[in-house]
Design a protein around this motif. Structure first.
Motif, short mmCIF file in Angstrom:
data_model
loop_
_atom_site.label_atom_id
_atom_site.label_comp_id
_atom_site.label_asym_id
_atom_site.label_seq_id
_atom_site.Cartn_x
_atom_site.Cartn_y
_atom_site.Cartn_z
N ILE A 163 40.23 -35.68 68.46
CA ILE A 163 38.98 -35.06 68.38
C ILE A 163 37.96 -36.09 68.59
O ILE A 163 37.96 -37.08 68.09
CB ILE A 163 38.76 -34.21 67.06
N LYS A 164 37.06 -35.55 69.52
CA LYS A 164 35.84 -36.40 69.74
C LYS A 164 34.75 -36.09 69.08
O LYS A 164 34.01 -35.14 69.72
CB LYS A 164 35.81 -36.54 71.50
N THR A 165 34.28 -36.78 68.29
CA THR A 165 33.21 -36.48 67.47
C THR A 165 32.09 -37.32 67.89
O THR A 165 30.77 -37.00 67.74
CB THR A 165 33.27 -36.42 66.02
N ASN A 166 32.29 -38.34 68.49
CA ASN A 166 31.34 -39.27 69.23
C ASN A 166 31.12 -39.05 70.68
O ASN A 166 30.53 -39.80 71.19
CB ASN A 166 32.08 -40.83 69.25
N GLN A 222 33.61 -32.35 69.86
CA GLN A 222 32.95 -31.66 68.61
C GLN A 222 31.46 -32.35 68.31
O GLN A 222 30.98 -32.07 67.06
CB GLN A 222 33.74 -31.64 67.30
N GLY A 223 30.99 -33.03 69.28
CA GLY A 223 29.67 -33.60 69.29
C GLY A 223 28.67 -32.38 69.39
O GLY A 223 28.79 -31.24 69.53
N GLN A 235 25.84 -41.61 66.44
CA GLN A 235 27.17 -41.68 66.53
C GLN A 235 27.71 -41.29 67.79
O GLN A 235 28.67 -41.59 68.19
CB GLN A 235 27.53 -40.69 65.46
N CYS A 262 26.54 -29.04 66.29
CA CYS A 262 27.89 -29.41 66.52
C CYS A 262 28.68 -28.42 66.91
O CYS A 262 28.61 -27.12 66.45
CB CYS A 262 28.56 -30.14 65.04
N GLU A 305 34.54 -25.78 60.81
CA GLU A 305 34.26 -27.30 61.39
C GLU A 305 32.90 -28.03 61.76
O GLU A 305 32.29 -28.72 61.30
CB GLU A 305 35.46 -27.95 62.41
N GLY A 306 32.40 -27.26 62.73
CA GLY A 306 31.21 -27.43 63.56
C GLY A 306 29.79 -27.32 62.69
O GLY A 306 28.89 -27.93 62.37
N ARG A 358 29.76 -29.69 60.00
CA ARG A 358 29.24 -31.30 60.25
C ARG A 358 27.85 -31.16 60.60
O ARG A 358 26.99 -31.92 60.13
CB ARG A 358 30.07 -31.76 61.52
N GLN A 383 25.04 -33.49 59.00
CA GLN A 383 23.97 -34.17 59.68
C GLN A 383 22.64 -34.13 59.25
O GLN A 383 21.62 -34.92 59.13
CB GLN A 383 24.22 -34.29 61.12
#
Lengths: 208, 397
Positions: free
Chosen positions: A78-81, A135-136, A164, B253, B267-268, B271, B275
């Motif tokens: 998973i790419k949160t960045n 997921q960013g 981030q 997100c 999830e989104g 988060r 934030q």
């Protein structure tokens, strides 16, 4: 201070598909299939979901696929960045027109959720997020024409306010009446991933 | 950092923020069952603007030709006018940027252009006409992120405002300027296009929706335009209102899960909340204004997000049973109503929620909670494309 770099880029026009400035595929006027489907085959993709998508999503996925390859070493990660930033001019007007045809006539009225869902421009961003597990922050902006300063501003501001975020999949994704105008790129704060600097001259050279 | 300078709501409940706020406090809702409208085959329940009222208000504006603007543009212009009238700022100044939040703009013209040029189907064109009505010289930005657009537009607004660290990298590298004021206008009108689409998704409730109720069965759509004028904290030289309302932080997100359904783990949204509240003392929060569309999955998802964020003790409300889901206007309209509630130390009750029933237990506001010592609220919102946003708003006396 952070510096910003283009790690890879791609373009789809009505006649060419280019990656990092190299012509990967030229449109064959003899081809019986859609230009976007020819590109899909040339990329040897195996993503059956692709065929359910509208043309805006298809062009976004095709432009992203080759430039994301280097970042998919662990495909399930998973790419949160990562962020995704999309822009265009026509919003989803191609799909809007298609959907309108399904409700225009009382005698031929068949609204379908699978057509309606694509009548939002940010659905392409959602499809990209799913495909590359990003997921960013994801956002979609609309302007009359591709505007280099505005594009760079939207990208850099996204990095500046989200410490981030290290990578952004960004692009101009426009598709209307068979006219495909797509440019995508991976922008990063990591200089070691750079092929060229992010600046106005380079973006102009890639887009125009 | 940015502060709220002024705001306005144009909705079936009124043409000013205070009119709308008072209507909500009085428990009013304009959600009505329409049996034959827009040429749709069946009935639907929605909150629609009265055309004559729009015309009355619009023709009262100075120097206006009422024939050259669409219904959508008129509502947006009226809302901006209502917001700017409370300030001394000049929208014709290059220091002002317009951001339009909408999902479908003039999409009703696809059925019949009604004498308007085809270009009016483009969202950027509507945005230009709205900003140019006020003689604003800058190219407006359009944010079109499905249902989260109104919050996404406010999050974008902050990025374009002047910051004292001097020129940002963006300005240095490309000459792109920052602004002292951003006008965020969210607007949506309904039509056969939008209503039939939501009907095809089987997302609509046949009667007034019941957010967070165990028996909830879908959403209602609504029309509205809402405007917030934000000013850079650092260039503020206008007469500050008695309370200073600050945009503390906002975040977006993606779930990366499904294009038309919320994430089962939230999830989104989870988060985005973490934030947006990162640098906020959570003791300050009076309430959470949720998206609360009253679809089964959305309200469950939000309850899970609040549970994961350890905020499920806070009173939660939804404004959808008052206004319907106003799509591109929702994030702006709901932040305004919630701000007025915060200033009045009042938590608005969730109309239509009789017996709460969500995946995780939450405290659905009943309008009787005491929040007199609190000075912040959290807004959350989510939508198609997997987007989730959260915004924290704070108040200083």
């Amino acid at each position: 201070m952070k510096t910003y770099h283009i790690a890879s880029y791609s373009k789809i026009t009505p006649t060419e598909f280019c990656v990092n400035g190299d012509k990967m595929l030229l449109r064959n006027p003899e081809s019986q299939d859609l230009w976007l489907h020819d590109i899909y085959r040339a990329l040897n993709m195996n993503y059956p979901k692709f065929f359910k998508m509208d043309k805006l999503c298809k062009s976004g996925i095709l432009a992203a696929e080759p430039i994301m390859q280097n970042f998919m070493v662990k495909p399930d990660e998973i790419k949160t960045n990562w962020a995704i930033i999309g822009m265009n001019s026509v919003s989803s007007l191609d799909d809007d027109t298609e959907y309108q045809a399904t409700i225009q006539n009382e005698n031929n009225y068949f609204p379908s959720p699978s057509v309606f869902v694509y009548t939002l421009p940010n659905i392409v961003i959602g499809e990209l997020a799913i495909k590359y597990k990003i997921q960013g922050e994801t956002s979609f902006y609309i302007e009359q024409l591709f505007n280099t300063p505005s594009f760079i501003t939207n990208v850099i501001k996204t990095f500046e306010v989200n410490p981030q975020i290290e990578y952004a999949l960004c692009g101009w994704i426009d598709y209307y009446e068979e006219n495909c105008d797509v440019m995508m790129m991976v922008i990063t704060t990591h200089p070691d991933k750079s092929i060229i600097e992010l600046n106005e001259t380079n973006i102009n050279q890639i887009y125009y | 950092m940015m502060n709220m300078l002024s705001h306005n709501i144009v909705s079936p409940l009124g043409f000013s923020s205070s009119e709308n706020y008072q209507a909500v406090c009085a428990g009013k809702s304009d959600l009505t069952i329409y049996s034959s409208k827009f040429g749709l085959p069946g009935p639907f329940c929605a909150s629609l603007m009265n055309d004559e009222k729009i015309e009355d208000y619009f023709s009262a504006l100075p120097h206006t030709d009422t024939t050259i603007y669409t219904r959508f543009e008129k509502m947006a212009i009226l809302s901006v006018q209502g917001a700017v009238a409370q300030t001394s700022i000049d929208l014709a100044s290059p220091d002002v940027l317009f951001i339009l939040s909408t999902t479908k703009g003039n999409v009703d013209l696809l059925e019949d252009l009604r004498g308007f040029e085809k270009e009016r189907l483009y969202l950027w064109r509507s945005a230009q006409l709205i900003s140019r009505f006020f003689n604003n010289p800058n190219e407006p930005l359009v944010v079109s992120n499905a249902c989260i657009s109104g919050c996404a537009a406010q999050i974008a607004a902050e990025r374009f405002l002047y910051h004292p660290s001097g020129e940002t990298i963006a300005e240095k590298s490309d000459g792109h300027r920052t602004y002292h004021y951003v006008v965020v206008v969210g607007a949506e009108v309904l039509s056969k296009f939008i209503i039939s689409g939501f009907q095809s998704f089987k997302a609509l409730s046949p009667e007034r929706c019941k957010p967070f109720d165990a028996e909830r069965c879908g959403l209602n759509l609504g029309e509205a335009a809402a405007t917030i004028i934000y000013e850079s904290t650092y260039t503020s030289n206008t007469s500050a209102p008695s309370d200073v309302i600050s945009f503390h932080a906002g975040a977006i997100c993606n779930d990366a899960n499904h294009i038309s359904g919320p994430s089962r783990t939230a999830e989104g949204q989870y988060r985005a909340i973490m934030q947006a509240t990162k640098n906020l003392n959570l003791e300050r929060l009076a309430f959470v204004n949720a998206h609360g569309t009253a679809t089964l999955y959305n309200d469950d998802m939000e309850s899970i997000a609040l549970h994961r964020a350890a905020l499920s003790h806070l009173p939660v409300n939804s404004l959808k049973s008052y206004f319907g889901h106003t799509l591109g206007a929702a994030g702006v309209l709901e932040v305004i109503i919630s701000t007025l509630a915060l200033q009045n130390h009042h938590i608005i009750k969730t109309l239509g929620c009789d017996v709460p029933g969500t995946a995780q237990k939450i405290h659905v506001a009943d309008g009787k909670e005491d929040c007199s010592k609190k000075d912040a609220f959290l807004k959350m919102i989510s939508g198609f494309g997997g987007g989730n946003a959260a915004i924290a708003i704070t108040m200083r006396h």
